[in-house]
Design a protein around this motif. Structure first.
Motif, PDB file in Angstrom:
ATOM      1  N   ASN A 112       6.458   2.902  43.848  1.00 60.99           N
ATOM      2  CA  ASN A 112       7.636   3.528  44.443  1.00 60.99           C
ATOM      3  C   ASN A 112       7.413   5.030  44.573  1.00 60.99           C
ATOM      4  N   ARG A 113       7.656   5.546  45.758  1.00 65.80           N
ATOM      5  CA  ARG A 113       7.475   6.979  45.989  1.00 65.80           C
ATOM      6  C   ARG A 113       8.680   7.790  45.525  1.00 65.80           C
ATOM      7  N   ARG A 114       9.813   7.123  45.384  1.00 66.34           N
ATOM      8  CA  ARG A 114      11.025   7.776  44.886  1.00 66.34           C
ATOM      9  C   ARG A 114      11.649   6.875  43.838  1.00 66.34           C
ATOM     10  N   ALA A 115      11.978   7.487  42.709  1.00 74.55           N
ATOM     11  CA  ALA A 115      12.584   6.688  41.645  1.00 74.55           C
ATOM     12  C   ALA A 115      13.368   7.591  40.705  1.00 74.55           C
ATOM     13  N   THR A 116      14.374   7.003  40.084  1.00 75.43           N
ATOM     14  CA  THR A 116      15.132   7.661  39.031  1.00 75.43           C
ATOM     15  C   THR A 116      14.966   6.827  37.773  1.00 75.43           C
ATOM     16  N   VAL A 117      14.502   7.478  36.708  1.00 68.68           N
ATOM     17  CA  VAL A 117      14.322   6.814  35.428  1.00 68.68           C
ATOM     18  C   VAL A 117      15.403   7.351  34.498  1.00 68.68           C
ATOM     19  N   VAL A 118      16.287   6.463  34.066  1.00 70.33           N
ATOM     20  CA  VAL A 118      17.396   6.843  33.199  1.00 70.33           C
ATOM     21  C   VAL A 118      17.181   6.202  31.837  1.00 70.33           C
ATOM     22  N   GLY A 119      17.352   7.010  30.805  1.00 70.52           N
ATOM     23  CA  GLY A 119      17.196   6.490  29.454  1.00 70.52           C
ATOM     24  C   GLY A 119      17.861   7.408  28.453  1.00 70.52           C
ATOM     25  N   ALA A 120      18.120   6.871  27.297  1.00 71.29           N
ATOM     26  CA  ALA A 120      18.767   7.636  26.232  1.00 71.29           C
ATOM     27  C   ALA A 120      17.771   8.610  25.608  1.00 71.29           C
ATOM     28  N   ALA A 121      18.302   9.525  24.815  1.00 69.40           N
ATOM     29  CA  ALA A 121      17.462  10.481  24.093  1.00 69.40           C
ATOM     30  C   ALA A 121      16.444   9.740  23.239  1.00 69.40           C
ATOM     31  N   GLY A 122      15.223  10.245  23.223  1.00 68.84           N
ATOM     32  CA  GLY A 122      14.195   9.668  22.378  1.00 68.84           C
ATOM     33  C   GLY A 122      13.471   8.467  22.954  1.00 68.84           C
ATOM     34  N   THR A 123      13.734   8.117  24.201  1.00 69.50           N
ATOM     35  CA  THR A 123      13.086   6.941  24.792  1.00 69.50           C
ATOM     36  C   THR A 123      11.773   7.270  25.481  1.00 69.50           C
ATOM     37  N   GLY A 124      11.397   8.550  25.501  1.00 72.44           N
ATOM     38  CA  GLY A 124      10.104   8.926  26.056  1.00 72.44           C
ATOM     39  C   GLY A 124      10.112   9.376  27.506  1.00 72.44           C
ATOM     40  N   LYS A 125      11.268   9.760  28.012  1.00 73.12           N
ATOM     41  CA  LYS A 125      11.343  10.197  29.413  1.00 73.12           C
ATOM     42  C   LYS A 125      10.453  11.409  29.678  1.00 73.12           C
ATOM     43  N   THR A 126      10.470  12.382  28.778  1.00 66.27           N
ATOM     44  CA  THR A 126       9.646  13.575  28.982  1.00 66.27           C
ATOM     45  C   THR A 126       8.168  13.220  28.950  1.00 66.27           C
ATOM     46  N   ALA A 127       7.753  12.355  28.034  1.00 64.79           N
ATOM     47  CA  ALA A 127       6.352  11.918  27.982  1.00 64.79           C
ATOM     48  C   ALA A 127       5.961  11.224  29.280  1.00 64.79           C
ATOM     49  N   LEU A 128       6.855  10.403  29.807  1.00 67.61           N
ATOM     50  CA  LEU A 128       6.591   9.725  31.084  1.00 67.61           C
ATOM     51  C   LEU A 128       6.494  10.730  32.230  1.00 67.61           C
ATOM     52  N   ALA A 129       7.410  11.695  32.268  1.00 63.69           N
ATOM     53  CA  ALA A 129       7.391  12.704  33.329  1.00 63.69           C
ATOM     54  C   ALA A 129       6.089  13.500  33.280  1.00 63.69           C
ATOM     55  N   LEU A 130       5.686  13.910  32.088  1.00 60.41           N
ATOM     56  CA  LEU A 130       4.422  14.639  31.918  1.00 60.41           C
ATOM     57  C   LEU A 130       3.237  13.814  32.412  1.00 60.41           C
ATOM     58  N   GLU A 131       3.166  12.579  31.979  1.00 54.68           N
ATOM     59  CA  GLU A 131       2.036  11.727  32.349  1.00 54.68           C
ATOM     60  C   GLU A 131       2.026  11.467  33.850  1.00 54.68           C
ATOM     61  N   LYS A 132       3.185  11.221  34.423  1.00 57.60           N
ATOM     62  CA  LYS A 132       3.237  10.961  35.861  1.00 57.60           C
ATOM     63  C   LYS A 132       2.809  12.192  36.643  1.00 57.60           C
ATOM     64  N   ALA A 133       3.254  13.373  36.232  1.00 61.29           N
ATOM     65  CA  ALA A 133       2.853  14.610  36.913  1.00 61.29           C
ATOM     66  C   ALA A 133       1.336  14.806  36.811  1.00 61.29           C
ATOM     67  N   ARG A 134       0.774  14.530  35.646  1.00 64.46           N
ATOM     68  CA  ARG A 134      -0.679  14.637  35.463  1.00 64.46           C
ATOM     69  C   ARG A 134      -1.417  13.663  36.400  1.00 64.46           C
ATOM     70  N   GLN A 135      -0.931  12.416  36.438  1.00 67.20           N
ATOM     71  CA  GLN A 135      -1.559  11.401  37.290  1.00 67.20           C
ATOM     72  C   GLN A 135      -1.519  11.818  38.753  1.00 67.20           C
ATOM     73  N   LEU A 136      -0.360  12.285  39.186  1.00 63.17           N
ATOM     74  CA  LEU A 136      -0.213  12.676  40.589  1.00 63.17           C
ATOM     75  C   LEU A 136      -1.167  13.810  40.950  1.00 63.17           C
ATOM     76  N   SER A 137      -1.264  14.809  40.085  1.00 65.34           N
ATOM     77  CA  SER A 137      -2.174  15.919  40.389  1.00 65.34           C
ATOM     78  C   SER A 137      -3.628  15.446  40.360  1.00 65.34           C
ATOM     79  N   ALA A 138      -3.970  14.529  39.459  1.00 63.29           N
ATOM     80  CA  ALA A 138      -5.331  13.979  39.411  1.00 63.29           C
ATOM     81  C   ALA A 138      -5.660  13.188  40.674  1.00 63.29           C
ATOM     82  N   GLU A 139      -4.630  12.630  41.308  1.00 62.95           N
ATOM     83  CA  GLU A 139      -4.819  11.876  42.553  1.00 62.95           C
ATOM     84  C   GLU A 139      -4.852  12.793  43.779  1.00 62.95           C
ATOM     85  N   GLY A 140      -4.740  14.103  43.552  1.00 64.77           N
ATOM     86  CA  GLY A 140      -4.827  15.048  44.661  1.00 64.77           C
ATOM     87  C   GLY A 140      -3.497  15.508  45.224  1.00 64.77           C
ATOM     88  N   PHE A 141      -2.395  15.104  44.607  1.00 60.04           N
ATOM     89  CA  PHE A 141      -1.084  15.550  45.043  1.00 60.04           C
ATOM     90  C   PHE A 141      -0.808  16.943  44.479  1.00 60.04           C
TER      91      PHE A 141
END
Length: 169
Positions: A12-41
């Motif tokens: 999915n090119r657009r998505a909203t990930v909703v979760g409670a505190a402590g569920t790892g949203k920031t870790a996911l955002a960090l990893e996704k940003a890293r992956q995207l930049s590694a893919e040339g975005f």
């Protein structure tokens, strides 16, 4: 569970990930940003909170193609690159500058700098994003129709916005 969310984002090119505190949203955002930049975005990883952005900057230091800054920093940087007037002492700027003038400057900068765009934007703590800033961030995409745009949020933790752009239901 986090790995399945990351795999789902790949489809999915657009998505909203909703979760409670402590569920790892920031870790996911960090990893996704890293992956995207590694893919040339050319990727912007952003949020409103200064302390959180400093944490993310440390975790992403030296990653090519990845810009990590707050919404306000992004607006100020764009305004400066467009040679628009920004107060010298931002720590003394009135609230009206941040709430009213900076979004105007950002819009002007986007018009003046058509090549200063991102292929992907990842927003963490998006419950603190105003609808106006969300629109400005979308305008910061090279191709708003097909670009990657991910939002990570916990509506029950909205601190800076009285009305979250993400529904809590």
């Amino acid at each position: 569970a986090q790995f399945s969310v990351l795999r789902g984002l790949n489809r999915n090119r657009r998505a909203t990930v909703v979760g409670a505190a402590g569920t790892g949203k920031t870790a996911l955002a960090l990893e996704k940003a890293r992956q995207l930049s590694a893919e040339g975005f050319e990727t912007l990883l952003t949020c409103f909170n200064r302390g959180l952005i400093e944490h993310m900057q440390k975790r992403c230091e030296g990653i090519p193609g990845l810009t990590v800054r707050t919404f306000n920093e992004h607006g100020v940087q764009m305004a400066r690159e467009a040679s628009l007037a920004v107060p010298r002492r931002l720590d003394r700027a009135p609230r009206s500058f941040w709430d009213e003038r900076l979004p105007e400057l950002m819009l002007e900068a986007l018009d003046l700098l058509p090549d200063h765009r991102f292929d992907a934007i990842v927003i963490d703590e998006a419950q603190d994003v105003s609808a106006e800033w969300l629109e400005l961030l979308e305008l910061s995409l090279r191709d708003p129709e097909s670009a990657v745009f991910y939002i990570f949020a916990d509506p029950s933790q909205a601190i800076y916005q009285s009305e979250s752009i993400v529904d809590s239901s």
